[in-house]
Scaffold this motif. Structure first.
Motif, PDB file in Angstrom:
ATOM      1  N   PRO A 424       0.803  -1.237   0.000  1.00  0.00           N
ATOM      2  CA  PRO A 424       0.000   0.000   0.000  1.00  0.00           C
ATOM      3  C   PRO A 424       0.829   1.277   0.000  1.00  0.00           C
ATOM      4  O   PRO A 424       0.521   2.232  -0.731  1.00  0.00           O
ATOM      5  N   TRP A 425       1.905   1.339   0.795  1.00  0.00           N
ATOM      6  CA  TRP A 425       2.697   2.574   0.878  1.00  0.00           C
ATOM      7  C   TRP A 425       3.538   2.771  -0.367  1.00  0.00           C
ATOM      8  O   TRP A 425       3.705   3.908  -0.851  1.00  0.00           O
ATOM      9  N   LEU A 426       4.082   1.693  -0.917  1.00  0.00           N
ATOM     10  CA  LEU A 426       4.818   1.790  -2.169  1.00  0.00           C
ATOM     11  C   LEU A 426       3.898   2.236  -3.296  1.00  0.00           C
ATOM     12  O   LEU A 426       4.210   3.153  -4.067  1.00  0.00           O
ATOM     13  N   TYR A 427       2.753   1.617  -3.401  1.00  0.00           N
ATOM     14  CA  TYR A 427       1.796   1.888  -4.472  1.00  0.00           C
ATOM     15  C   TYR A 427       1.268   3.317  -4.392  1.00  0.00           C
ATOM     16  O   TYR A 427       1.099   3.990  -5.416  1.00  0.00           O
ATOM     17  N   LEU A 428       1.037   3.770  -3.168  1.00  0.00           N
ATOM     18  CA  LEU A 428       0.549   5.138  -2.956  1.00  0.00           C
ATOM     19  C   LEU A 428       1.497   6.151  -3.580  1.00  0.00           C
ATOM     20  O   LEU A 428       1.074   7.098  -4.251  1.00  0.00           O
ATOM     21  N   SER A 429       2.800   5.957  -3.373  1.00  0.00           N
ATOM     22  CA  SER A 429       3.789   6.899  -3.890  1.00  0.00           C
ATOM     23  C   SER A 429       3.961   6.775  -5.400  1.00  0.00           C
ATOM     24  O   SER A 429       4.436   7.708  -6.044  1.00  0.00           O
ATOM     25  N   GLU A 430       3.576   5.625  -5.969  1.00  0.00           N
ATOM     26  CA  GLU A 430       3.726   5.422  -7.409  1.00  0.00           C
ATOM     27  C   GLU A 430       2.566   6.001  -8.210  1.00  0.00           C
ATOM     28  O   GLU A 430       2.750   6.429  -9.352  1.00  0.00           O
ATOM     29  N   ILE A 431       1.364   5.988  -7.658  1.00  0.00           N
ATOM     30  CA  ILE A 431       0.181   6.315  -8.472  1.00  0.00           C
ATOM     31  C   ILE A 431      -0.276   7.764  -8.360  1.00  0.00           C
ATOM     32  O   ILE A 431      -1.120   8.192  -9.150  1.00  0.00           O
ATOM     33  N   LEU A 432       0.253   8.521  -7.409  1.00  0.00           N
ATOM     34  CA  LEU A 432      -0.226   9.890  -7.209  1.00  0.00           C
ATOM     35  C   LEU A 432       0.678  10.897  -7.916  1.00  0.00           C
ATOM     36  O   LEU A 432       1.887  10.916  -7.699  1.00  0.00           O
ATOM     37  N   PRO A 433       0.127  11.780  -8.761  1.00  0.00           N
ATOM     38  CA  PRO A 433       0.919  12.826  -9.398  1.00  0.00           C
ATOM     39  C   PRO A 433       1.307  13.909  -8.393  1.00  0.00           C
ATOM     40  O   PRO A 433       0.649  14.078  -7.366  1.00  0.00           O
ATOM     41  N   GLU A 434       2.354  14.646  -8.713  1.00  0.00           N
ATOM     42  CA  GLU A 434       2.869  15.652  -7.778  1.00  0.00           C
ATOM     43  C   GLU A 434       1.819  16.697  -7.404  1.00  0.00           C
ATOM     44  O   GLU A 434       1.820  17.201  -6.285  1.00  0.00           O
ATOM     45  N   ARG A 435       0.917  17.007  -8.320  1.00  0.00           N
ATOM     46  CA  ARG A 435      -0.069  18.050  -8.051  1.00  0.00           C
ATOM     47  C   ARG A 435      -0.895  17.733  -6.799  1.00  0.00           C
ATOM     48  O   ARG A 435      -1.238  18.620  -6.024  1.00  0.00           O
ATOM     49  N   ILE A 436      -1.235  16.460  -6.602  1.00  0.00           N
ATOM     50  CA  ILE A 436      -2.081  16.086  -5.461  1.00  0.00           C
ATOM     51  C   ILE A 436      -1.368  15.178  -4.472  1.00  0.00           C
ATOM     52  O   ILE A 436      -1.956  14.795  -3.469  1.00  0.00           O
ATOM     53  N   LYS A 437      -0.106  14.818  -4.748  1.00  0.00           N
ATOM     54  CA  LYS A 437       0.549  13.792  -3.938  1.00  0.00           C
ATOM     55  C   LYS A 437       0.618  14.168  -2.465  1.00  0.00           C
ATOM     56  O   LYS A 437       0.303  13.354  -1.596  1.00  0.00           O
ATOM     57  N   GLY A 438       1.022  15.399  -2.160  1.00  0.00           N
ATOM     58  CA  GLY A 438       1.166  15.784  -0.761  1.00  0.00           C
ATOM     59  C   GLY A 438      -0.133  15.689   0.008  1.00  0.00           C
ATOM     60  O   GLY A 438      -0.211  15.064   1.071  1.00  0.00           O
ATOM     61  N   ARG A 439      -1.184  16.289  -0.522  1.00  0.00           N
ATOM     62  CA  ARG A 439      -2.466  16.307   0.180  1.00  0.00           C
ATOM     63  C   ARG A 439      -3.130  14.927   0.185  1.00  0.00           C
ATOM     64  O   ARG A 439      -3.693  14.505   1.194  1.00  0.00           O
ATOM     65  N   ALA A 440      -3.088  14.239  -0.954  1.00  0.00           N
ATOM     66  CA  ALA A 440      -3.724  12.925  -1.027  1.00  0.00           C
ATOM     67  C   ALA A 440      -3.031  11.922  -0.111  1.00  0.00           C
ATOM     68  O   ALA A 440      -3.686  11.173   0.630  1.00  0.00           O
ATOM     69  N   ALA A 441      -1.700  11.897  -0.139  1.00  0.00           N
ATOM     70  CA  ALA A 441      -0.968  10.983   0.723  1.00  0.00           C
ATOM     71  C   ALA A 441      -1.181  11.325   2.190  1.00  0.00           C
ATOM     72  O   ALA A 441      -1.266  10.436   3.042  1.00  0.00           O
ATOM     73  N   ALA A 442      -1.268  12.613   2.495  1.00  0.00           N
ATOM     74  CA  ALA A 442      -1.521  13.033   3.877  1.00  0.00           C
ATOM     75  C   ALA A 442      -2.870  12.519   4.360  1.00  0.00           C
ATOM     76  O   ALA A 442      -2.996  11.977   5.468  1.00  0.00           O
ATOM     77  N   LEU A 443      -3.893  12.683   3.529  1.00  0.00           N
ATOM     78  CA  LEU A 443      -5.230  12.202   3.885  1.00  0.00           C
ATOM     79  C   LEU A 443      -5.227  10.693   4.093  1.00  0.00           C
ATOM     80  O   LEU A 443      -5.774  10.190   5.083  1.00  0.00           O
ATOM     81  N   CYS A 444      -4.618   9.967   3.172  1.00  0.00           N
ATOM     82  CA  CYS A 444      -4.611   8.499   3.252  1.00  0.00           C
ATOM     83  C   CYS A 444      -3.818   8.005   4.459  1.00  0.00           C
ATOM     84  O   CYS A 444      -4.220   7.049   5.128  1.00  0.00           O
ATOM     85  N   THR A 445      -2.691   8.642   4.751  1.00  0.00           N
ATOM     86  CA  THR A 445      -1.889   8.248   5.900  1.00  0.00           C
ATOM     87  C   THR A 445      -2.638   8.508   7.198  1.00  0.00           C
ATOM     88  O   THR A 445      -2.641   7.669   8.112  1.00  0.00           O
ATOM     89  N   CYS A 446      -3.277   9.655   7.286  1.00  0.00           N
ATOM     90  CA  CYS A 446      -4.061   9.987   8.475  1.00  0.00           C
ATOM     91  C   CYS A 446      -5.181   8.966   8.681  1.00  0.00           C
ATOM     92  O   CYS A 446      -5.394   8.471   9.793  1.00  0.00           O
ATOM     93  N   LEU A 447      -5.894   8.623   7.615  1.00  0.00           N
ATOM     94  CA  LEU A 447      -6.978   7.647   7.712  1.00  0.00           C
ATOM     95  C   LEU A 447      -6.456   6.280   8.131  1.00  0.00           C
ATOM     96  O   LEU A 447      -7.106   5.559   8.910  1.00  0.00           O
ATOM     97  N   ASN A 448      -5.278   5.913   7.644  1.00  0.00           N
ATOM     98  CA  ASN A 448      -4.695   4.619   8.006  1.00  0.00           C
ATOM     99  C   ASN A 448      -4.409   4.531   9.499  1.00  0.00           C
ATOM    100  O   ASN A 448      -4.734   3.537  10.156  1.00  0.00           O
ATOM    101  N   TRP A 449      -3.798   5.590  10.046  1.00  0.00           N
ATOM    102  CA  TRP A 449      -3.483   5.588  11.472  1.00  0.00           C
ATOM    103  C   TRP A 449      -4.755   5.629  12.320  1.00  0.00           C
ATOM    104  O   TRP A 449      -4.839   4.955  13.352  1.00  0.00           O
TER     105      TRP A 449
END
Length: 511
Positions: A424-449
């Protein structure tokens, strides 16, 4: 990892190792209290069970907070600097926990220390995979990202192993006439990787992807040359068809074209990457122009990013729904029935299996691919969980039941580490473009925890209502659902440039 690994510069392996130290700290802080919580509670005057639960759960809460803001911090200052400065809360958290005075004052110092460490853990869980994916050449991108999870497992194992002095007794470190509680030494050990990573990351190159996204093209090429052995001054003259801003370390091999003598343009491509047609390249170019700016939170709900966001949100949540924490919870009783009375030794055995499985995953990731590994991992966990339930339902002897449960428990841990843990963490960094990567990854990481915290709170209720058998059948059903989801929605990222992945996932219809 890969038979081409020897062709890459030392700087790449050094930068990856420094990043992996963040994952090591992630695992260490998750596991360090497991073996010493009772003795820590006594020294700090925590007399109620809920006080110990607060000290344990505060790390999950602050990890969610750290993960939520980490993406935007990495967007603003770069993944390398984010990892460098992340050692401040990690170091401070270890230090405050180690020096917490005895008594009630110490409880608050410990609570603050765990909160700070949690901020660092949440940040590391997001930024380490991002940095690794953005510096890695395509043929070994999966392996480098999976080793990140391997270091998490190693950190947990180290935390368990240094707790061995507490195996059935209280432990101290004797310095002359002074006795220091061993749990203080355990927390102080966390200062070492924080210091090493801070020193190491200060000498590492910044992510070429982030530099390119910010418009620092020359700096991006220099960083890529350091990391992947390409000399920017020796590159051929190219006709740039437009900045990609896709977060793709391999973008220049797939979006820049060498002018031939007859005027034809031939795409440059890295070894191990798929070729895609000029019509696809043109379509990607149009998408690139739409993705070149700074993103907003509203971008996450745009139709063109829908499939990316469904995958990015769902895979980490399905990781928590796999039941791995409940498996760890139940393992102590299984080891006891198998004749192993020490819970610490049992935890170390589970940790060793996790490390071994993740090591195998790192080897297979760029050979087998993410999608088949994740499907097999979830399917295997479902079968293992059903086996544990059947062993308790069927009229078997206690000895046979114990052995079946032991094999199923260790099998579940191994299967988790082969796919559900690292992908999941590897795939997350591969599929998100830079435009949304910071915010999208932040949301997903927060939800995971937060999901980890919620499942930890509701699991005791499940045990009371359904017993362990029914609880494991619920988790088996969730793993089966994850198999269907991965089969239906995932695209394979193995051997594909990040730009090609974006092209496959990007919805051509915009709002």
């Amino acid at each position: 990892m890969n038979d081409t690994s020897a062709t890459y510069p030392f700087k790449l392996w050094f930068a990856a190792t420094c990043a992996w130290l963040g994952s090591l700290q992630f695992g260490f802080h998750l596991g360090v209290l497991n073996t010493c919580l009772n003795y820590t509670s006594i020294d700090l005057g925590i007399t109620e069970a809920k006080g110990g639960a607060v000290v344990t759960s505060v790390l999950l809460v602050s990890a969610a907070i750290g993960g939520f803001f980490a993406g935007q911090v990495a967007d603003a200052i770069g993944p390398r600097r984010a990892l460098l400065w992340n050692n401040v809360p990690l170091f401070a958290g270890s230090f405050l926990s180690a020096i917490a005075p005895d008594g009630s004052t110490g409880f608050w110092a410990m609570l603050l220390g765990r909160f700070l460490a949690g901020l660092g853990v949440g940040t590391a869980s997001l930024v380490v995979p991002r940095y690794l994916v953005e510096i890695a050449p395509t043929p070994i991108r999966g392996a480098l990202g999976t080793v990140s999870q391997l270091f998490v497992c190693v950190g947990i194992l180290i935390a368990f192993a240094i707790g061995l002095p507490y195996d059935g007794k209280e432990a101290f470190l004797n310095l002359g006439q002074h006795q220091i509680a061993w749990w203080r030494v355990m927390f102080a050990i966390g200062l070492v990787p924080a210091t090493l990573q801070a020193i190491g990351m200060s000498t590492c190159p910044e992510s070429p992807v982030w530099l390119e996204w910010k418009g620092h093209t020359e700096a991006a090429w220099r960083a890529k040359g350091q990391l992947q052995g390409q000399n920017p001054s020796a590159l051929p003259q190219v006709t740039n068809l437009g900045a990609t801003h896709f977060g793709d370390v391999e973008k220049q091999e797939t979006t820049t074209f060498v002018e031939e003598g007859d005027g034809a343009s031939v795409p440059l491509r890295a070894a191990g990457e798929e070729v895609f047609s000029s019509s696809e390249a043109g379509s990607s170019h149009l998408d690139d122009e739409e993705l070149s700016g700074e993103g907003q939170w509203s971008d996450l709900v745009q139709r063109r990013f829908r499939r990316m966001m469904v995958l990015a949100v769902s895979l980490p949540l399905l990781q928590q729904a796999s039941g791995i924490n409940s498996i760890t919870f139940y393992s102590s009783s299984v080891f006891t029935r198998a004749g192993l009375s020490s819970p610490i030794i049992g935890s170390i055995i589970v940790g060793c299996v996790n490390v071994a499985g993740t090591g195998v995953a790192a080897y297979l990731m760029d050979k087998t691919g993410r999608r088949p590994l994740l499907i097999a991992s979830h399917a295997g966990m479902a079968i293992s969980l059903i086996s544990i339930s059947l062993a308790k339902f069927l009229p078997l002897s206690k000895t046979l039941e114990g052995y079946i449960s032991l094999v199923a428990i260790l099998g579940s841990v191994m299967l988790f580490s082969l796919g559900v843990g690292p992908i999941p963490w590897l795939y997350l960094s591969e599929i998100l473009p830079e435009r949304i990567k910071g915010r999208a990854a932040a949301l997903c990481t927060c939800l995971n925890w937060l999901a980890s915290l919620v499942i930890g709170l509701i699991f005791p209720v499940m045990l009371e209502l359904l017993d362990i058998n029914g609880s494991y059948l619920v988790f088996a059903a969730l793993n089966a659902a994850a198999v269907v989801f991965a089969y239906t929605f995932m695209v394979e990222t193995k051997g594909r440039s990040l730009q090609r992945i974006m092209h496959l996932l990007l919805d051509s219809h915009t709002d």
